[in-house]
Motif scaffolding. Sequence first.
Motif, PDB file in Angstrom:
ATOM      1  N   THR A 532     -43.586  23.902 -24.066  1.00  0.00           N
ATOM      2  CA  THR A 532     -44.399  23.625 -25.251  1.00  0.00           C
ATOM      3  C   THR A 532     -45.830  23.289 -24.850  1.00  0.00           C
ATOM      4  O   THR A 532     -46.090  22.750 -23.769  1.00  0.00           O
ATOM      5  CB  THR A 532     -43.803  22.460 -26.059  1.00  0.00           C
ATOM      6  OG1 THR A 532     -44.632  22.184 -27.188  1.00  0.00           O
ATOM      7  CG2 THR A 532     -43.688  21.201 -25.208  1.00  0.00           C
ATOM      8  N   GLN A 533     -46.774  23.613 -25.744  1.00  0.00           N
ATOM      9  CA  GLN A 533     -48.164  23.246 -25.542  1.00  0.00           C
ATOM     10  C   GLN A 533     -48.474  21.931 -26.232  1.00  0.00           C
ATOM     11  O   GLN A 533     -49.524  21.334 -26.030  1.00  0.00           O
ATOM     12  CB  GLN A 533     -49.072  24.346 -26.122  1.00  0.00           C
ATOM     13  CG  GLN A 533     -48.825  25.732 -25.551  1.00  0.00           C
ATOM     14  CD  GLN A 533     -49.106  25.794 -24.072  1.00  0.00           C
ATOM     15  OE1 GLN A 533     -50.040  25.151 -23.560  1.00  0.00           O
ATOM     16  NE2 GLN A 533     -48.301  26.560 -23.339  1.00  0.00           N
ATOM     17  N   ASN A 534     -47.549  21.487 -27.044  1.00  0.00           N
ATOM     18  CA  ASN A 534     -47.716  20.246 -27.800  1.00  0.00           C
ATOM     19  C   ASN A 534     -46.990  19.116 -27.076  1.00  0.00           C
ATOM     20  O   ASN A 534     -45.763  19.164 -26.888  1.00  0.00           O
ATOM     21  CB  ASN A 534     -47.133  20.432 -29.215  1.00  0.00           C
ATOM     22  CG  ASN A 534     -47.455  19.236 -30.096  1.00  0.00           C
ATOM     23  OD1 ASN A 534     -47.869  18.191 -29.611  1.00  0.00           O
ATOM     24  ND2 ASN A 534     -47.266  19.410 -31.400  1.00  0.00           N
ATOM     25  N   ASP A 537     -43.684  17.501 -28.469  1.00  0.00           N
ATOM     26  CA  ASP A 537     -42.396  18.196 -28.446  1.00  0.00           C
ATOM     27  C   ASP A 537     -41.901  18.331 -27.005  1.00  0.00           C
ATOM     28  O   ASP A 537     -42.683  18.514 -26.065  1.00  0.00           O
ATOM     29  CB  ASP A 537     -42.516  19.589 -29.077  1.00  0.00           C
ATOM     30  CG  ASP A 537     -42.933  19.483 -30.550  1.00  0.00           C
ATOM     31  OD1 ASP A 537     -42.515  18.492 -31.190  1.00  0.00           O
ATOM     32  OD2 ASP A 537     -43.663  20.373 -31.011  1.00  0.00           O
ATOM     33  N   ALA A 540     -40.595  24.111 -26.847  1.00  0.00           N
ATOM     34  CA  ALA A 540     -40.953  24.958 -27.982  1.00  0.00           C
ATOM     35  C   ALA A 540     -39.755  25.823 -28.330  1.00  0.00           C
ATOM     36  O   ALA A 540     -39.030  26.271 -27.454  1.00  0.00           O
ATOM     37  CB  ALA A 540     -42.146  25.839 -27.609  1.00  0.00           C
ATOM     38  N   THR A 541     -39.502  26.052 -29.637  1.00  0.00           N
ATOM     39  CA  THR A 541     -38.355  26.864 -30.059  1.00  0.00           C
ATOM     40  C   THR A 541     -38.831  28.147 -30.703  1.00  0.00           C
ATOM     41  O   THR A 541     -39.978  28.261 -31.147  1.00  0.00           O
ATOM     42  CB  THR A 541     -37.474  26.090 -31.057  1.00  0.00           C
ATOM     43  OG1 THR A 541     -38.280  25.697 -32.168  1.00  0.00           O
ATOM     44  CG2 THR A 541     -36.884  24.845 -30.404  1.00  0.00           C
ATOM     45  N   VAL A 543     -39.469  31.000 -29.374  1.00  0.00           N
ATOM     46  CA  VAL A 543     -40.615  31.574 -28.664  1.00  0.00           C
ATOM     47  C   VAL A 543     -40.376  33.055 -28.405  1.00  0.00           C
ATOM     48  O   VAL A 543     -39.252  33.558 -28.528  1.00  0.00           O
ATOM     49  CB  VAL A 543     -40.841  30.839 -27.322  1.00  0.00           C
ATOM     50  CG1 VAL A 543     -41.145  29.376 -27.545  1.00  0.00           C
ATOM     51  CG2 VAL A 543     -39.634  31.008 -26.408  1.00  0.00           C
TER      52      VAL A 543
END
Length: 677
Positions: A532-534, A537, A540-541, A543
């Motif tokens: 994830t880039q955040n 979180d 990341a899902t 993707v």
Amino acid sequence: MNTSNKKQILLVGNPNVGKSTVFNLLCNKKQKTGNYAGVTVASHSGDYDYQGENVEVIDLPGSYSIYPSSEDEAILSKFLVEEQKNYSGVVYILEALSIKRGLLLFQQIQDLGIPVLLVVNQIDQAERRGINIDVDQLSKELNVTVLQANAKENQGIEELRTEIHKGNFTKSDTVSFDIPTEHKGLVFKILAETKEENQYKVWTLLSSDTYLGKLETVHDQLNNDEVKCLIPKRLQTQETIRRYQEIDKIISKVLSKKPQFKELLTEKLDRVLVHKFWGYVIFGLILLVIFQSVFFLAEYPMNWISDFFLWLSGFANEHLPAGPINSLIANGIIPGVGGIMVFAPQIGILLYFLYLLEDSGYMARVIFLMDRFLRPFGLNGKSIVPLVSGTACAIPAIMSTRNIENVKERLITILVTPFMTCSARLPVYSIIIGLIIPSKFFIGISYKAIALMAMYFLGFFTSLMASLILKKIIKSNAKSFLVMDLPSYKMPLFGYDFKIVLGKVWEFITGAGKIIFLFSIVIWFFSYIGPTQNKKDFVATDVRLEQSYLAKMGKSIEPVIAPLGYDWKMGVGILTSFVAREVFVGTMSTLYSLDDEAPEGKIIDKMRADVKPNGEKIYSFATGISILFFYAFAMQCVSTLAVVYRETKSWKWTVAQLFGMSGLAYIASLIVYQIFK
């Protein structure tokens, strides 16, 4: 122990007399029979109910004598000698064409004091050869109930059930074998010092090497000088000669043959089929027809199955709510399972042809032909049984090596059998050959059939070369020889074999399907999530495939697999298929279904259209050949490794086999890719 409504019986006889067929008919089982020794490598049990009584039937491995020469024959001796109190009697199957040979073991069992019921099987074969058997006289001579049967036609089985229910097993009060005078003193000495009453049982303990298991007890009763005088093999030979002298007298009373009976089809066919030149040519042509059929006949059902799973995937995608469940089922599980199910028709066709060859009696000729061919490689004719069986599955094939008496030859056979092309390799070969071999024909034979046959020969050739190397490494002075009967040719049981194949295909579907199902979920999961880039979180899902953890894992091993011409998807396929080879196809099917950039359609079309960043085809001829060589040599089967360890009881050979095959697979794939790229 026996009870009023429970009975246990043993099925005993020489190899290839129809024991397993009788077992299947009695118990309504689907155990496959074979026309060569060693097919029944361990006891099988089943049961049936008859007139309120439950009967358990134990089918023991075939043997020519009470004295075992291999591990599977030792099972027979163990049951007969040590488990007498646990069964009601022995149903002894005697082949009508080999009465003399079969009576040797029969009389040994009778002399052990075991209740016996005699069944003369394949009576029709004897009649065709003009041989008449006086069954009533045979019953009088042997003092036993004798039944006639033709198990292939289900004749005599109901009468056998009735006699078993009546308990018509006869126990002999006398011993037909006259113990040699020079050994009588020793036998009676042991009888006097032990509680044993059966003279012949004491004799068998003196005449056996190890497998009967109680020799140490007898040695306790003897002094060193007496032990030195005992040479078991010599005693066995002495017994065999004396028994055959008595059996000849019985044969002369019960058997008659019509003079100048015409030559049978079996003799005529054998002039060609076991010919030292034409025999090999015909065997090669038969293989070519089989491989041609694998592609030609399977084409339509494969297309139907492929279209069905394509429709099912689209149906699930359209009707399930959008989200991870939709993605898992429509793009993960259905394509993954469908990708391997599509090859069930090819496996079924291949197995069906092999079963027909077994039933007809031809496979026994193949063993005979291959014996002289295999000798220089440290193997013998019996090695061809596991090697041929290995084309279906290496696990039962390795277990069937128990029939090989020579320890060195058995070990070599165990180590090289996984090179044979098993049914798990077939899906990989089929899809890669379909990708890289053009749909052209050479004198009516498709290039694809020739390529598949070449892969089978490559596996066999590699087995021979590995045997040659192992022959130099493994030291042993023991020599072996092949002794076998060639059965008469018979009309295969087409319908029965078809049922057997359906069962085997179902085993493949359910067995491989469970693994594919599990791996489809795992592969989908790691393709669904990614870095994830955040920072809030964890992952990341949903993707893109190229940004998933699965892609990162695959790309991390690219430096190792790139010299072979593989991309990261193939790397993932190789890693997951370490459990079982067919998982490679299921993995590819799932991966290409998850790839948003892949066009809609069949898995093979998606793989064909896939290109590298520079525009080159992923599945070029060089890459395809490299994969074929990799799966021809790599072990890639955890179950086979477990069986190898169980049969060898050696971590050294198990690990050596794993690294040896994997190393060979990598080097061979590297070389062929660098040559053809």
